[in-house]
Design a protein around this motif. Structure first.
Motif, PDB file in Angstrom:
ATOM      1  N   MET A   1      75.154  34.201  38.450  1.00 10.54           N
ATOM      2  CA  MET A   1      74.453  35.210  38.888  1.00 10.54           C
ATOM      3  C   MET A   1      72.770  34.556  39.141  1.00 10.54           C
ATOM      4  SD  MET A   1      73.809  38.519  39.708  1.00 10.54           S
ATOM      5  CE  MET A   1      75.502  38.950  38.859  1.00 10.54           C
ATOM      6  N   LEU A   2      72.431  34.946  40.232  1.00 11.45           N
ATOM      7  CA  LEU A   2      71.108  34.243  40.449  1.00 11.45           C
ATOM      8  C   LEU A   2      69.969  35.055  39.839  1.00 11.45           C
ATOM      9  CD1 LEU A   2      71.387  33.728  44.438  1.00 11.45           C
ATOM     10  CD2 LEU A   2      71.822  31.849  42.361  1.00 11.45           C
ATOM     11  N   ASN A   3      68.716  34.191  39.497  1.00  9.16           N
ATOM     12  CA  ASN A   3      67.638  34.905  39.022  1.00  9.16           C
ATOM     13  C   ASN A   3      66.832  35.393  39.976  1.00  9.16           C
ATOM     14  OD1 ASN A   3      68.406  34.617  36.131  1.00  9.16           O
ATOM     15  ND2 ASN A   3      68.031  32.650  36.406  1.00  9.16           N
ATOM     16  N   ASN A   4      66.133  36.659  39.994  1.00 12.01           N
ATOM     17  CA  ASN A   4      65.254  36.763  41.115  1.00 12.01           C
ATOM     18  C   ASN A   4      63.890  37.325  40.411  1.00 12.01           C
ATOM     19  OD1 ASN A   4      66.265  39.313  40.601  1.00 12.01           O
ATOM     20  ND2 ASN A   4      65.887  39.912  42.527  1.00 12.01           N
ATOM     21  N   GLN A   5      63.896  37.355  38.956  1.00 22.48           N
ATOM     22  CA  GLN A   5      62.701  37.759  38.146  1.00 22.48           C
ATOM     23  C   GLN A   5      62.280  36.733  37.516  1.00 22.48           C
ATOM     24  OE1 GLN A   5      63.147  41.748  36.341  1.00 22.48           O
ATOM     25  NE2 GLN A   5      65.078  41.923  37.114  1.00 22.48           N
ATOM     26  N   PHE A   6      60.907  36.555  37.219  1.00 21.74           N
ATOM     27  CA  PHE A   6      60.113  35.476  36.771  1.00 21.74           C
ATOM     28  C   PHE A   6      59.083  35.783  36.025  1.00 21.74           C
ATOM     29  CE2 PHE A   6      62.428  34.233  40.499  1.00 21.74           C
ATOM     30  CZ  PHE A   6      63.131  33.169  40.329  1.00 21.74           C
ATOM     31  N   GLU A   7      58.488  34.953  35.083  1.00 25.45           N
ATOM     32  CA  GLU A   7      57.083  34.900  34.468  1.00 25.45           C
ATOM     33  C   GLU A   7      56.488  33.715  35.325  1.00 25.45           C
ATOM     34  OE1 GLU A   7      55.932  34.968  30.168  1.00 25.45           O
ATOM     35  OE2 GLU A   7      55.245  33.048  30.934  1.00 25.45           O
ATOM     36  N   GLY A   8      55.238  34.022  35.695  1.00 24.72           N
ATOM     37  CA  GLY A   8      54.255  33.106  36.217  1.00 24.72           C
ATOM     38  C   GLY A   8      52.796  33.314  36.191  1.00 24.72           C
ATOM     39  N   GLU A   9      52.102  32.211  36.336  1.00 24.07           N
ATOM     40  CA  GLU A   9      50.550  32.378  36.330  1.00 24.07           C
ATOM     41  C   GLU A   9      50.117  32.606  37.552  1.00 24.07           C
ATOM     42  OE1 GLU A   9      46.729  29.377  34.921  1.00 24.07           O
ATOM     43  OE2 GLU A   9      48.601  29.847  33.403  1.00 24.07           O
ATOM     44  N   ILE A  10      49.052  33.495  37.912  1.00 19.90           N
ATOM     45  CA  ILE A  10      48.586  33.948  39.246  1.00 19.90           C
ATOM     46  C   ILE A  10      47.165  33.599  39.168  1.00 19.90           C
ATOM     47  CG2 ILE A  10      48.721  36.319  38.994  1.00 19.90           C
ATOM     48  CD1 ILE A  10      49.505  36.492  41.914  1.00 19.90           C
ATOM     49  N   LEU A  11      46.690  33.148  40.506  1.00 18.10           N
ATOM     50  CA  LEU A  11      45.223  33.060  40.726  1.00 18.10           C
ATOM     51  C   LEU A  11      45.012  34.196  41.694  1.00 18.10           C
ATOM     52  CD1 LEU A  11      42.247  31.885  40.318  1.00 18.10           C
ATOM     53  CD2 LEU A  11      42.880  30.136  41.776  1.00 18.10           C
ATOM     54  N   TRP A  12      44.158  35.257  41.599  1.00 24.51           N
ATOM     55  CA  TRP A  12      44.173  36.061  42.662  1.00 24.51           C
ATOM     56  C   TRP A  12      43.203  35.932  43.536  1.00 24.51           C
ATOM     57  CZ3 TRP A  12      47.647  38.970  44.157  1.00 24.51           C
ATOM     58  CH2 TRP A  12      47.497  40.329  45.219  1.00 24.51           C
ATOM     59  N   ALA A  13      43.340  35.857  44.780  1.00 27.11           N
ATOM     60  CA  ALA A  13      42.363  35.468  46.069  1.00 27.11           C
ATOM     61  C   ALA A  13      41.809  36.621  46.471  1.00 27.11           C
ATOM     62  CB  ALA A  13      43.037  34.412  46.873  1.00 27.11           C
ATOM     63  N   GLY A  61      39.367  35.984  42.191  1.00 30.06           N
ATOM     64  CA  GLY A  61      38.947  35.066  41.119  1.00 30.06           C
ATOM     65  C   GLY A  61      39.453  35.076  39.816  1.00 30.06           C
ATOM     66  N   GLN A  62      40.358  36.198  39.593  1.00 28.59           N
ATOM     67  CA  GLN A  62      40.892  35.980  38.077  1.00 28.59           C
ATOM     68  C   GLN A  62      42.274  35.395  38.108  1.00 28.59           C
ATOM     69  OE1 GLN A  62      40.407  40.549  37.242  1.00 28.59           O
ATOM     70  NE2 GLN A  62      38.987  39.758  35.514  1.00 28.59           N
ATOM     71  N   ARG A  63      42.340  35.018  36.917  1.00 30.31           N
ATOM     72  CA  ARG A  63      43.733  34.248  36.762  1.00 30.31           C
ATOM     73  C   ARG A  63      44.494  35.020  35.614  1.00 30.31           C
ATOM     74  NH1 ARG A  63      45.349  29.359  37.734  1.00 30.31           N
ATOM     75  NH2 ARG A  63      43.016  28.725  38.396  1.00 30.31           N
ATOM     76  N   ALA A  64      45.871  35.200  35.674  1.00 32.02           N
ATOM     77  CA  ALA A  64      46.579  36.176  34.747  1.00 32.02           C
ATOM     78  C   ALA A  64      47.970  35.587  34.708  1.00 32.02           C
ATOM     79  CB  ALA A  64      46.490  37.670  35.258  1.00 32.02           C
ATOM     80  N   VAL A  65      48.745  36.019  33.883  1.00 34.60           N
ATOM     81  CA  VAL A  65      49.871  35.721  33.454  1.00 34.60           C
ATOM     82  C   VAL A  65      50.730  37.032  33.680  1.00 34.60           C
ATOM     83  CG1 VAL A  65      52.055  35.241  31.682  1.00 34.60           C
ATOM     84  CG2 VAL A  65      49.864  33.860  32.076  1.00 34.60           C
ATOM     85  N   VAL A  66      51.876  37.019  34.738  1.00 37.36           N
ATOM     86  CA  VAL A  66      52.576  38.444  34.981  1.00 37.36           C
ATOM     87  C   VAL A  66      53.906  37.980  35.101  1.00 37.36           C
ATOM     88  CG1 VAL A  66      50.566  38.728  36.739  1.00 37.36           C
ATOM     89  CG2 VAL A  66      52.443  37.552  37.460  1.00 37.36           C
ATOM     90  N   ASN A  67      54.763  39.186  35.207  1.00 38.16           N
ATOM     91  CA  ASN A  67      56.157  39.305  35.689  1.00 38.16           C
ATOM     92  C   ASN A  67      56.287  39.631  37.020  1.00 38.16           C
ATOM     93  OD1 ASN A  67      56.684  38.382  32.953  1.00 38.16           O
ATOM     94  ND2 ASN A  67      57.445  40.536  32.204  1.00 38.16           N
ATOM     95  N   LEU A  68      57.095  38.982  37.646  1.00 39.02           N
ATOM     96  CA  LEU A  68      57.136  39.535  39.199  1.00 39.02           C
ATOM     97  C   LEU A  68      58.577  39.255  39.591  1.00 39.02           C
ATOM     98  CD1 LEU A  68      57.843  36.618  40.865  1.00 39.02           C
ATOM     99  CD2 LEU A  68      55.384  36.179  40.211  1.00 39.02           C
ATOM    100  N   GLN A  69      59.002  39.932  40.511  1.00 44.16           N
ATOM    101  CA  GLN A  69      60.419  39.926  41.220  1.00 44.16           C
ATOM    102  C   GLN A  69      60.557  39.762  42.632  1.00 44.16           C
ATOM    103  OE1 GLN A  69      63.128  43.564  39.713  1.00 44.16           O
ATOM    104  NE2 GLN A  69      63.759  43.931  41.937  1.00 44.16           N
ATOM    105  N   LEU A  70      61.314  38.919  43.062  1.00 46.09           N
ATOM    106  CA  LEU A  70      61.503  38.633  44.342  1.00 46.09           C
ATOM    107  C   LEU A  70      62.693  39.488  44.811  1.00 46.09           C
ATOM    108  CD1 LEU A  70      61.407  34.885  44.352  1.00 46.09           C
ATOM    109  CD2 LEU A  70      59.536  36.124  45.192  1.00 46.09           C
ATOM    110  N   GLU A  71      62.697  39.910  46.335  1.00 48.74           N
ATOM    111  CA  GLU A  71      63.715  40.578  46.830  1.00 48.74           C
ATOM    112  C   GLU A  71      65.037  40.382  46.358  1.00 48.74           C
ATOM    113  OE1 GLU A  71      64.305  39.989  51.146  1.00 48.74           O
ATOM    114  OE2 GLU A  71      62.372  40.146  51.021  1.00 48.74           O
TER     115      GLU A  71
END
Length: 302
Positions: A1-13, A61-71
């Motif tokens: 089963m493929l994964n499409n949900q992740f934790e990541g660090e994002i720099l918002w622009a 300009g803010q950086r954060a740790v998020v959970n995200l889901q790809l389609e």
């Protein structure tokens, strides 16, 4: 089963704040394009890069740790920590936010789609109708609920199976935990869109009466449905007329500052650019609106 949900660090622009639950366009390794939804803003990183701050939105300009889901069906076929993920804000095409993935969430590999013996086609055949979602959007007091109710009565008399989801009514139950911040409004629409999709799968004609002020969330709702299953109806009533009606007294309270984040006063309403139907209620009577809706429903491919 493929994964499409992740934790990541994002720099918002983007100059537009990041909102949890909103869909963004993702580009993976400069090649694959997919829809990406931020499902959780875990914390914002302070300027020292270590201190964790609580937040509900993310500014430029803010950086954060998020959970995200790809389609569904989209997953980087490599070590995710080596993936270059760029997010594009639909309201700011020139801003590209960088996201470095940490790891895949286990929850995404533990869930699979369960096929059922009775499908949509069987249900529609039983009821002798096609499931549709008719989405009424407009300012508070524009006439959405009044028109939806009148149209449902017309369909009922024609022997059709229907259900109306009204913004106020849904907030008494399913969405009673949500307020009126931009983040809550996004989640409000996400939930009702998913419920509407289930009802269409059941073969019902679903009438959704929600202000749904943001184009991004109405697009998110539309994208859940197959072509022809979603009919966006813009109940086009000027703000001055909505205030004149003000049957609930909400505009008066908002003008006095007793209600915050009220659409049309201190929170934006983004009118549809290309709705399937526009109903200018100052010019049309309710009966005329219903007749126009019948024509539109009949011309949409079945």
């Amino acid at each position: 089963m493929l994964n499409n949900q992740f934790e990541g660090e994002i720099l918002w622009a983007s100059a537009t704040p990041m909102i949890v639950g909103r869909a963004y366009q993702a580009e993976i390794n400069n090649t694959i394009k997919a829809q990406c939804t931020i499902t959780e803003l875990k914390y914002v990183l302070a300027s020292d890069g270590e201190t964790r701050l609580a937040a509900k939105t993310l500014a430029a300009g803010q950086r954060a740790v998020v959970n995200l889901q790809l389609e569904p069906g989209i997953e980087p076929k490599c070590d995710v920590t080596q993936v270059a993920l760029e997010l594009i804000d639909p309201d700011d095409d020139n801003a590209s936010s960088t996201c470095n993935l940490h790891f895949a969430l286990r929850r995404s590999s533990n869930i699979r789609w369960q096929a059922m013996a009775i499908d949509r086609a069987a249900r529609e055949n039983l009821m002798q109708q096609k499931g549709k979602c008719i989405w009424f959007t407009g300012l508070s007091g524009s006439g959405k609920s009044t028109i939806a109710s009148a149209f449902e009565q017309h369909l009922y008399r024609q022997g059709m199976f229907t259900m109306t989801l009204d913004g106020d009514n849904v907030r008494h139950g399913l969405n009673k935990d949500l307020g009126f911040t931009e983040t809550d409004r996004v989640e409000n629409i996400r939930r009702v869109a998913e419920v509407s999709k289930l009802m269409v799968e059941a073969g019902l004609v679903v009438l959704v009466s929600f202000i749904s002020p943001f184009r991004a969330e109405r697009k998110l709702a539309r994208d859940l449905f197959a072509p022809g299953d979603f009919i966006e109806v813009f109940v086009d009533t000027p703000l001055e007329e909505c205030e004149r009606r003000d049957v609930k007294g909400l505009y008066a309270k908002a003008r006095r500052g007793e209600i915050k984040n009220f659409t049309g006063i201190d929170s934006a309403y983004e009118a549809p650019l290309n709705p399937e139907m526009r109903l200018p209620t100052v010019e049309m009577k309710i009966e005329d609106c219903c007749l126009a809706l019948v024509e539109k429903l009949n011309e949409v491919p079945k």
